[in-house]
Design a protein around this motif. Structure first.
Motif, short mmCIF file in Angstrom:
data_model
loop_
_atom_site.label_atom_id
_atom_site.label_comp_id
_atom_site.label_asym_id
_atom_site.label_seq_id
_atom_site.Cartn_x
_atom_site.Cartn_y
_atom_site.Cartn_z
N GLY A 1 1.22 -4.98 6.48
CA GLY A 1 2.26 -5.03 7.49
C GLY A 1 1.89 -5.95 8.63
O GLY A 1 0.89 -6.66 8.58
N TYR B 1 4.54 -6.91 12.29
CA TYR B 1 5.96 -7.22 12.52
C TYR B 1 6.22 -7.89 13.85
O TYR B 1 7.37 -8.22 14.16
CB TYR B 1 6.79 -5.93 12.37
CG TYR B 1 6.50 -5.29 11.04
CD1 TYR B 1 5.58 -4.25 10.91
CD2 TYR B 1 7.05 -5.82 9.87
CE1 TYR B 1 5.25 -3.72 9.68
CE2 TYR B 1 6.73 -5.29 8.62
CZ TYR B 1 5.83 -4.25 8.53
OH TYR B 1 5.49 -3.73 7.30
N ASP C 1 -4.12 -1.31 8.30
CA ASP C 1 -2.69 -1.28 8.64
C ASP C 1 -2.43 0.01 9.42
O ASP C 1 -3.14 1.01 9.25
CB ASP C 1 -1.89 -1.27 7.33
CG ASP C 1 -0.39 -1.36 7.55
OD1 ASP C 1 0.19 -2.41 7.30
OD2 ASP C 1 0.19 -0.34 7.99
N VAL C 2 -1.39 -0.01 10.26
CA VAL C 2 -1.19 1.15 11.14
C VAL C 2 -0.47 2.29 10.42
O VAL C 2 -0.28 3.37 10.96
CB VAL C 2 -0.41 0.74 12.41
CG1 VAL C 2 1.10 0.77 12.17
CG2 VAL C 2 -0.81 1.59 13.61
N HIS C 3 -0.06 2.07 9.17
CA HIS C 3 0.60 3.13 8.38
C HIS C 3 -0.37 3.63 7.30
O HIS C 3 -1.23 2.88 6.85
CB HIS C 3 1.86 2.59 7.68
CG HIS C 3 2.92 2.10 8.61
ND1 HIS C 3 2.99 0.79 9.05
CD2 HIS C 3 3.95 2.75 9.21
CE1 HIS C 3 4.02 0.65 9.86
NE2 HIS C 3 4.62 1.82 9.99
N ASP D 1 0.03 -4.53 11.87
CA ASP D 1 0.91 -3.74 12.75
C ASP D 1 0.08 -2.77 13.59
O ASP D 1 0.60 -2.01 14.38
CB ASP D 1 1.98 -3.01 11.94
CG ASP D 1 1.44 -2.40 10.65
OD1 ASP D 1 2.26 -2.05 9.77
OD2 ASP D 1 0.20 -2.26 10.52
N HIS E 1 0.79 -1.24 0.00
CA HIS E 1 0.00 0.00 0.00
C HIS E 1 0.82 1.29 0.00
O HIS E 1 0.24 2.38 -0.21
CB HIS E 1 -1.04 -0.02 1.13
CG HIS E 1 -0.49 0.06 2.51
ND1 HIS E 1 -1.22 0.58 3.55
CD2 HIS E 1 0.71 -0.30 3.04
CE1 HIS E 1 -0.49 0.54 4.66
NE2 HIS E 1 0.67 0.00 4.38
ZN ZN Z 1 2.14 -0.88 8.19
#
Ligand code: ZN
Ligand code: X51
Length: 668
Positions: free
Chosen positions: A305, A307, A174-176, A267, A136
């Motif tokens: 993501g 991790y 996703d956290v981004h 994430d 993304h």
């Molecule tokens: Zn991410």
């Protein structure tokens, strides 16, 4: 007609890794894929899925999103020396190349396309692709954030081109911030992109101004890009559910997508070094469930993501198990969104109020942004202090294993008069007259005439509730002579026998007993078109809609923005859903309601209907049985007076029910 869940994975995508020292990229390791896939195998979930092979995306597929010069450049990487690869990588941010990453990037994008093919051809209902490299962040002519090709953006363009899909919803949990997806579709009203992301007032990577809530899309795409910035870490389940109930779901139902793609990054779960959030892995069961009645259930989740090699596989399993239709675990202690999340919620809703009728009534932005500045200054002070103490004891995050989710032997049981056919897949249920139950019923409810078939149906009903309580049956439907009587009988039985709470959702004007609402053992939410006399108490809520439940969008918004948050916060062990013939509810809305409510109480939903409504047995049973509800189509604007009434009601109730809050309390 419940169809299966596709699982796409190929170990070839584990065959590339970081070949030099780079602290930013070292977390993106092949083990991310292997631990996730192994967890699906160990839990037996992989065997319940339909395995679909990967394929290589073709040049044409990749060129749906990326430029020729970028593709040509990436094509050269397999032949590069280590020095060349490092040199080549320097032109991009937070990403690394490897001789085999081009091959894997084609497989990751191809996996997303295989998933779209499987869902769009009806081979499966939904599915998940476990892929790396993620996608993304990658842009038309640039790799970024461990991403080479934008897997989900390519899948969206492919779905439009190959299957004539009119509207695609992309949910990026996703956290981004998936800036690559935003850039690709920001002027495109056929693709609604929703992303939440750690932002910290632009201090967190990729530190873009355009990741903030006021980037709403451009030109014809204005309103079709929704950014929810998390300006603090530590966001929890309540924060995530609030944003789903008060932003994403109302807009998604108004948009009415033909296909849902999920940038499934994990994430955003607890333990992740990137996100530093505190949401538990089982929250993804609820996020997935809440999206499964959109687009007729056509949902493609593609890994981005994630991790932490413990929370990642747990989150992946929670997602896949929900795609398979297993009931979600109960959402443990939801304590309402934090102040920073409310601030973001408020800003996003007001930035989008001009584009979405469901948000029209959203409160204005704080008049001058002095409030935001003031809050920011206060927060920065607080954060400095927090950081200091965090440095001191930066201990490893620990969290409980997600609870086992056992699907009962029988999913759906029906209590029907003998002359009513039982839809296939469901189990007809009638109890052997249990004398204890019969006597209690006779004493409490049937003093007068020895009304035997009422007695039979009521005793079967109680027996069914007890089997649901013991998790031997997941959910049920009963056709009864008298809905109010049956409701009272179940509520009384539940209040005494069940250790826990009962949520009663009543659609239409059936008389509802207030039994148990005084002490909170019962929460009653009644939808009707009658002005309620003064609001009784916190546990007896009347929702008045001018045209009753016949107004699809008014009712839908009341369910999404009021009933769901209430239900999640109340966290009952049983949901009793009753309707009366005068409800005016059309089948598809009724099925949406029945489907959405199954995310609560581990799916223990008991539906009560008047015997006369035999035509509604089929649609109700199919939804209880786990089929996705039919799409409602694009929702027009709800009636203004309903919107105002709902807003007033929510504003009054939010004192007691924190998940109803949509704005930060006025800080003194
Ligand atoms: Zn991410
Ligand atoms: C896929 C992703 O969103 O997890 N990538 C994150 C890259 C972070 C770089 N600092």
């Amino acid at each position: 007609m419940k169809m299966g869940t596709a699982l796409i994975y190929d170990e070839e995508m584990t065959k590339y890794k970081l070949l030099w020292v780079d602290p930013v990229c070292k977390i993106e390791v092949p083990e991310r894929l292997t631990v996730s896939h192994e967890a699906l195998i160990k839990t037996g979930l992989a065997d319940r899925c339909i395995s679909v092979p990967v394929r290589e995306a073709t040049d044409a597929d990749i060129l749906l999103v990326h430029s020729e010069e970028y593709l040509e450049a990436v094509k050269k990487t397999p032949y590069m020396t280590l020095e060349d690869l490092q040199e080549f990588t320097l032109q991009y941010g937070d990403v690394y190349f490897h001789p085999n990453i081009y091959h894997c990037a084609k497989l990751a994008a191809g996996a997303a396309l295989q998933l779209v093919d499987s869902v769009m051809t009806g081979k499966v209902r939904n599915g998940m692709a476990l892929v790396r490299p993620p996608g993304h962040h990658s842009m038309r002519s640039a790799a970024s954030g461990f991403c080479v090709f934008n897997n989900v953006a390519i899948a969206a363009q492919y779905a439009k081109q190959q299957y004539g899909v009119k509207r695609v919803l992309i949910v990026d949990w996703d956290v981004h911030h998936g800036q690559g997806v935003q850039y690709c579709f920001e002027d495109d009203p056929s693709v609604l992109y929703f992303s939440w992301h750690r932002y910290e007032h632009q201090k967190f990577w990729p530190q873009l101004k355009e990741s903030d809530y006021n980037s709403v899309g451009k030109e014809k795409g204005a309103g079709f890009n929704i950014n929810v910035p998390w300006n603090k870490v530590g966001m929890k389940n309540s924060d995530y559910l609030s944003v789903f109930c008060h932003i994403l779901l109302p807009v998604a139902y108004e948009f009415s997508p033909d296909l849902v793609l999920v940038c499934a990054g994990f994430d955003s779960a607890i333990g992740d070094p990137e996100g530093e959030m505190c949401a538990s892995p089982d929250i993804f069961a609820h996020l997935t469930h809440l999206l499964m009645n959109l687009a007729g259930g056509k949902l493609c989740a593609v890994l981005e993501g994630g991790y932490n090699l413990t929370s990642l596989p747990q989150s992946v399993c929670q997602t896949v198990q929900t795609l398979l239709g297993d009931p979600a675990p109960r959402p443990a202690n939801l304590d309402g969104p934090c102040e920073s999340a409310l601030e973001s919620l408020h800003c996003v809703r007001s930035a989008h109020r001009q584009y979405w009728s469901c948000l029209k009534h959203a409160a204005e932005l704080p008049t001058s942004d002095v409030t935001t500045k003031r809050i920011k200054l206060a927060e920065e002070e607080e954060d400095k202090l927090k950081k200091v103490e965090e440095e001191k004891n930066a201990e490893e995050e620990v969290w409980p294993e997600p609870p086992k989710r056992v699907a009962p032997a029988v999913r759906t049981a029906l209590v029907l008069p003998n002359d009513v056919a039982c839809p296939d897949g469901c189990k007809r249920f009638s109890s052997s007259e249990d004398p204890v139950i019969v006597n209690k019923l006779r004493k409490n409810f049937l003093k007068d005439a020895d009304d035997s078939d009422a007695l039979t149906s009521l005793s079967s009903l109680i027996a069914l509730v007890e089997k649901m309580e013991r998790n031997e049956i997941c959910n049920g439907l009963a056709l009864v002579p008298d809905v109010s009587m049956a409701m009272m009988c179940v509520v009384q039985h539940a209040a005494t026998a069940l250790r826990n709470r009962v949520l009663v959702v009543c659609v239409g004007d059936a008389g509802v007993s207030s039994h148990g609402t005084e002490d909170g053992k019962t929460l009653v939410v009644q939808f009707s078109n009658r002005e309620p006399e003064e609001q009784k108490c916190k546990y007896h809520i009347s929702v008045c809609l001018k045209k009753g439940c016949s107004d699809v969008s008014g009712f839908a918004q009341a369910v999404l923005g009021l009933l769901l948050p209430l239900g999640y916060e109340y966290d009952p062990s049983l949901v009793l859903l009753a309707r009366t013939p005068d409800s005016g509810l059309c089948d598809s809305v009724w099925q949406q309601l029945t489907g959405l409510l199954q995310g609560i109480a581990q799916g223990h939903t008991l539906v009560l209907m008047q015997e006369a409504e035999t035509s509604c047995v089929g649609p109700t049973a199919s939804s209880l049985f786990g089929d996705a509800a039919p799409s409602l189509g694009k929702l027009h604007a709800p009636l203004p007076e309903d919107v105002e009434a709902l807003e007033r009601l929510r504003h009054r109730l939010q004192v007691d029910w924190k998940l109803l809050q949509t704005t930060a309390p006025e800080t003194g």
